[in-house]
Design an enzyme around this catalytic site. Structure first.
Site, PDB file in Angstrom:
ATOM      1  N   SER B 185      -8.022 -24.678   6.313  1.00 30.66           N
ATOM      2  CA  SER B 185      -6.775 -24.294   6.972  1.00 30.66           C
ATOM      3  C   SER B 185      -5.960 -25.518   7.346  1.00 30.66           C
ATOM      4  CB  SER B 185      -7.054 -23.462   8.219  1.00 30.66           C
ATOM      5  OG  SER B 185      -7.696 -24.239   9.192  1.00 30.66           O
ATOM      6  N   GLU B 406     -26.234 -15.917  13.358  1.00 31.37           N
ATOM      7  CA  GLU B 406     -25.215 -16.525  12.510  1.00 31.37           C
ATOM      8  C   GLU B 406     -24.417 -15.374  11.897  1.00 31.37           C
ATOM      9  OE1 GLU B 406     -23.979 -19.613  11.878  1.00 31.37           O
ATOM     10  OE2 GLU B 406     -22.529 -18.366  10.814  1.00 31.37           O
ATOM     11  N   GLU B 475     -19.183 -22.801  16.722  1.00 29.47           N
ATOM     12  CA  GLU B 475     -17.969 -22.521  15.929  1.00 29.47           C
ATOM     13  C   GLU B 475     -17.080 -21.465  16.578  1.00 29.47           C
ATOM     14  OE1 GLU B 475     -21.039 -21.826  14.013  1.00 29.47           O
ATOM     15  OE2 GLU B 475     -21.326 -23.931  13.593  1.00 29.47           O
ATOM     16  N   GLU B 499     -26.441 -32.562  14.760  1.00 28.39           N
ATOM     17  CA  GLU B 499     -26.802 -32.233  13.387  1.00 28.39           C
ATOM     18  C   GLU B 499     -26.176 -33.177  12.372  1.00 28.39           C
ATOM     19  OE1 GLU B 499     -25.420 -28.207  13.088  1.00 28.39           O
ATOM     20  OE2 GLU B 499     -23.341 -28.779  12.765  1.00 28.39           O
TER      21      GLU B 499
END
Lengths: 694, 694
Positions: B185, B406, B475, B499
């Site tokens: 985006s 998730e 997220e 991570e």
């Protein structure tokens, strides 16, 4: 051959069980699959290409046929409710397994019945493709001639249109009349030569052809682009607002594309092909599913009496935020305790199962729909709707309240509330809901008929089944026979219904074409039963006039059958015509058998139906705006038995416009040998009850 | 005056309780509202316009001030958990009530604290506007000079970036380095001079200024467009994919726009302004909310050992459709019963509350996300994850399993499943969930930070509270202090976390700027505790090297505090360094008090914290890639008491790159009079436990 690498294995042919319908399938020199179809030797569909294009893979050309599989199938199954108590599902099947030079695998499965054909694309698991973001389906339905068609304009968001009769060559011109009345999405996309299904065509050599689809699951609805020069129709899938037509993961089978064909219009009406192409019921125990005849707090808001769904006129009320008990009531809100109590009384006295109440819950004060993120709460009655009291009162009277969930097209918020909403229904003794999706859809990426909303409809109907709730959905994707798989889906609107009699009117031909088109997908909640057809009666400035006689309204209970059937008018109007009202009280809503006696699209229909729960037969007939004489051959009756016929007919001087309430009720004895000529007024109809004489 | 019709009523001024921050608000000759702000006489924000443009109404100019209201507020409140056991909320408030020549009403409410200022737009109920489809907010933050800023690039879908230090004039050039790494985006929209908040700025006259927002509810997230010539920053709301920034119904209050300012960098870290601007807890009984230290089946998938979340390598598996017991297991799936049992044992032996297990449920076989309509099921464990057994085993050991949801960014499908998913958690004794939204968002009209996903986050956290479930969201829209209102929202990711040490690494400055930026919104699930920092250790071809010493990893438990804090490394690595591991076992996760001792953005932080449940103090310090000597003044200790200090420090020859595992553990006695010079290696850190000596 043009492309050396392509070699066709050879054409495949298959016929219907009675041999009258013949299908031919092959790939052309470019390796494009195509088919053609004939009926009694007459061409129905000339060579028409097949295929699907996705962003990831083009299943379009350079195919060879790897193999073909054939099979036959014959079963008789028993729907939970409907026009028939048993349905024969008999077809020959051909599956053409293809591979193209890119290694893409596509199988097309054809089922040929005596009354038509269905086919679908079956994409097996394969190495060269897994996900498909669909760009387009290239399915063609090429007519061999300049057929007459009855169509409504292409539109991603609504199907509430009058039908237009047009030659294929004139479609673009014919659709111009809808300019300014169709929905925002249609204007936006300038679908000037696109039409919706179910559509009906008639060829100059006398074939009636219905095009639609069956088992629309996980895929967008299909509309059809018309080529006015070649008489070709081509699949036009509803895209989402970002332009993608659908997201598929393989293996995936598309919905069936359906072609019903006959040289007798009555066969189109009788065809059960679309139901047969749907999967059997997913609901094991269907004992809780009950057809219902109902009245409701609804038509009051259309009469011109200025009644409203909203409790207050304060447009700034916000459901769940505003204290509604502090709003000033507008005094024009019929969904109030006293009024609903009267409806419950009337239902109980006259044998109705249910009372629909619209405008019972918070959120109607303004209509912002697409511009807000929550419009309605489904567990918050208005202050003047005393649900605990009405729940107990209805229970005492043996009547069920019918829930109303107008979502303002905010499907996402409805999903967020749905468990709470359905639990609220069960807690309050409701077991049926009328849903509504008026406005532009939220999620804002979707249209009413895009894949996302097809998925939503499936989500809602399955969730409803979990709660043992029956559904009557309005403004949902138009039906494709899924009532077989989900028999709790009693009815849908998905067409211009009776409410339009208060908004411009429905010409008599409208209800004479609906059974040939919209109804092929499944029952419609048309809301028949208007006795007071001239709305100036209410003396409130409204001049609309329903384009129907009173007797015709009775006939609609037979020509537009539905397991969720309303008596739409106000109780006070039924009490003015108690003898005619008797028919509405008597008429069944599920049938053991049905016989179409006369039919011509948009002109007339005469049908006989056998009550599922007695030996009573009913006959109903309608005409268009012209007077007509129906010829009823009672040969469908059991031989040697006498029946008392009660005939509700237009009076000799009846006319939808000038004298709609002139009707006669007569009785006569008939047998299977009787032939009756029954006059019908312009915009009129008749209804007959036949009771076996002991 | 230019516009004769506009007359200003006169400027409004207000100061912070200590008088050091001064705010000036007025409308300019065009009737545009503006403000400026100073700190100890130095300009922080020069004249900056205020307003909002909607499709229906422009709240931009031709305003006059109708009236101003002032108020003072002073309270002390007690968070359920956090860095402090009590927080002072003390401010002076100014509300400027305005009307423009179109009759539009807008009030702007300013709250001035000793550590900064927050303001929001309050749109009252009014006749001239009801719904607003927001086109843009014109809020400006104009800096008087060419400040240095620490920023990440504008992006509607991710904030997992390294920060860049740049002069305002060089922002466009500085953001070019992100070309190719930012999300789809961002590429699409070419946000070449847009940055995200929280951002930190530093002026040449020594002011530290944090810009962010508080209480982001029902509105899109704010990013900032930078004018490199004028040093002006301007609100840039995340639009939906159809271009609309948000749908509001009045009355509506926007989130607070926040400016934290000080001439001492430590005050930025200590500021509780953003929490103070959020509403008090909506959850009345918070007794079920428990901070937790946890380990998890997670880092195994990052080490390079080829472990996977997926049970099988068959990418064609479809959750809910495929029979997973018939798939061939890939043998590289750590979320299996035996392995999880070992984690439970390790957790129980070492005092961890929880064990996170990722990859436990159907759906990981392929990663289609945006291209499919269902990726995961949240109530279907893989065949090798024996949940009933593990549930009982964990219970027996006094450990809680932590759920992982998730969603593949399919928020809509998550909403459809959420009740079932949360009930499944409760049925299996889970009470905390880590959520994830990797990929492009469904509904496809939304971005990760558009209004729809802000609404989704609120829906999830409120639904979780109903089930008494704690949430750690990854997220999701970056935090804005909503943990005050929803204390079950223990942590978020919303930044480049640990991570990334396996994917390019996090330079030491990254964890030295996060507390000045990202953490102002709320706790981060950074996943500290990596002891095996050189991933080539696993000998599987991975060459990544975490840019940290082992001792620094201990310090992160203090510099990145979180009530949901992981020990991210494998148990086997902790067992190799049991003396260092002791610190992770000891360190608390909620605090009675915190004192920032040293701080400079992206360079160093030293912080002392008092355990909420004992009288132990802890001190942690980190540096950037340069060696450093921290100067710790123990004056924060109670006078006259002796403490045993256990010091976990870099060894003299330690270095993140060449010798990361060289550490020393020493003890010493300290009092409030002690001053300690503590050496820190490049990329290093230290952690001290202070126990009162009896």
């Amino acid at each position: 051959m043009m492309l050396g690498a392509v070699m066709t294995m050879g054409a495949a042919n298959i016929s219907s069980p009675n041999g009258e319908i013949k299908l031919h399938v092959d790939v052309n020199p470019q390796g494009q699959p195509y088919y053609n179809l004939s009926y009694k030797g007459k061409p129905v569909i000339s060579d028409s290409k097949l295929g699907l294009a996705a962003q990831e893979a083009k299943f379009i050309d350079r195919f060879t046929i790897l193999s073909t599989d054939t099979a036959s199938f014959n079963e008789t199954w028993h729907p939970v409710w409907g026009e028939y108590s048993e349905i024969v599902n008999h077809y020959n099947q051909l599956t053409v397994n293809m591979k193209n030079v890119d290694g893409l695998l596509m199988n097309i499965c054809f089922r040929v019945f005596d009354d038509g054909m269905g086919f679908r694309y079956e994409f097996p698991i394969q190495d060269k493709a897994n996900y498909l973001a669909v760009e387009n389906e290239v399915t063609e339905f090429n007519f061999p001639g300049n057929n007459t068609m009855w169509v409504i304009p292409g539109d991603y968001d609504t199907d509430e249109y009058l039908f237009t009769e047009t030659r294929i060559s004139d479609v673009t011109e014919a659709l111009k009349k809808y300019n300014g009345v169709h929905s925002e999405s249609q204007r936006e996309k300038a679908l000037e030569s696109t039409v919706q299904t179910p559509l009906l065509a008639k060829s100059d050599d006398g074939l009636y052809i219905s095009l639609h689809e069956a088992a629309l699951i996980g895929y967008p609805a299909m509309q059809l682009d018309v080529d006015t020069a070649t008489y070709g129709l081509k699949s036009h899938l509803t895209p989402d607002r970002l332009g993608v037509r659908g997201y598929l993961q393989l293996p995936f089978n598309t919905p069936w594309r359906t072609i019903i064909v006959s040289d007798d219009a009555r066969d189109i009406l009788a065809s059960q092909l679309i139901l047969n192409l749907n999967e059997p019921s997913k609901i094991e125990d269907t004992s809780w599913i009950k057809p219902q005849k109902f009245i409701g707090v609804w038509w009051e808001m259309f009469t011109g009496r200025q009644k409203t769904w909203a409790y207050s006129d304060d447009y700034r009320a916000k459901p769940g935020v505003t204290d509604y008990t502090k709003l000033t009531p507008n005094g024009r809100h019929p969904a109030n305790t006293e009024n609903v109590k009267k409806y419950i009384d009337f239902a109980a006295e006259n044998g109705f199962n249910g009372v629909l109440v619209e405008g019972w819950n918070e959120g109607w004060e303004d209509w912002a729909s697409y511009r807000k993120n929550r419009q309605f709460l489904f567990d918050k009655p208005y202050p003047d709707f005393d649900l605990p009291y009405l729940r107990e009162y209805a229970k005492e009277k043996g009547v069920k309240l019918i829930m109303h969930h107008e979502t303002a097209a905010n499907a996402q918020d409805y999903e967020r509330q749905i468990d709470r909403a359905f639990q609220f229904m069960k807690d309050n003794n409701y077991d049926a809901v009328k849903t509504g999706y008026v406005g532009a859809i939220i999620p804002r990426s979707e249209h009413h008929t895009s894949q996302g909303m097809v998925d939503h409809a499936q989500f809602v109907i399955e969730k409803a089944a979990e709660y043992e709730i029956m559904v009557d959905s309005h403004e949902a994707p138009r039906p494709t026979g899924l009532i077989r798989t989900y028999p709790n889906w009693l009815a849908q609107e998905s067409a211009r219904g009776g409410e339009f009699e208060s908004m411009g009117g429905n010409p008599p031909s409208h209800t004479a074409i609906l059974p040939f088109t919209r109804l092929k997908g499944g029952p419609m909640d048309y809301t028949p039963g208007l006795f007071q057809t001239d709305l100036s009666y209410y003396n409130e400035g409204k001049t609309d006039k329903a384009m129907t006689t009173l007797a015709r309204q009775l006939a609609l209970y037979l020509t537009i059958p539905s397991p969720m059937q309303m008596a739409a008018d106000l109780p006070e109007n039924y009490m003015r015509f108690p003898d005619a009202f008797q028919f509405i009280k008597d008429v069944p809503i599920e049938w053991r058998d049905s016989k179409y006696l006369e039919a011509e699209p948009a002109k007339y229909i005469t049908v006989a139906r056998l009550d599922k729960n007695s030996d009573d037969w009913y006959v109903g007939g309608i005409t268009d705006e012209n007077p007509r004489e129906a010829e009823i051959d009672f040969a469908f009756l059991p031989q040697g038995e006498k029946f008392k016929a009660t005939i509700y007919a237009d009076a000799p001087d009846a006319h939808w416009d000038t004298n709609p309430q002139a009707y006669s009720i007569t009785t006569k004895t008939v047998t299977s040998k009787t032939k009756l000529k029954q006059k019908i007024a312009p915009g009129g109809g008749f209804a007959i009850r036949l009771e076996p004489m002991k």
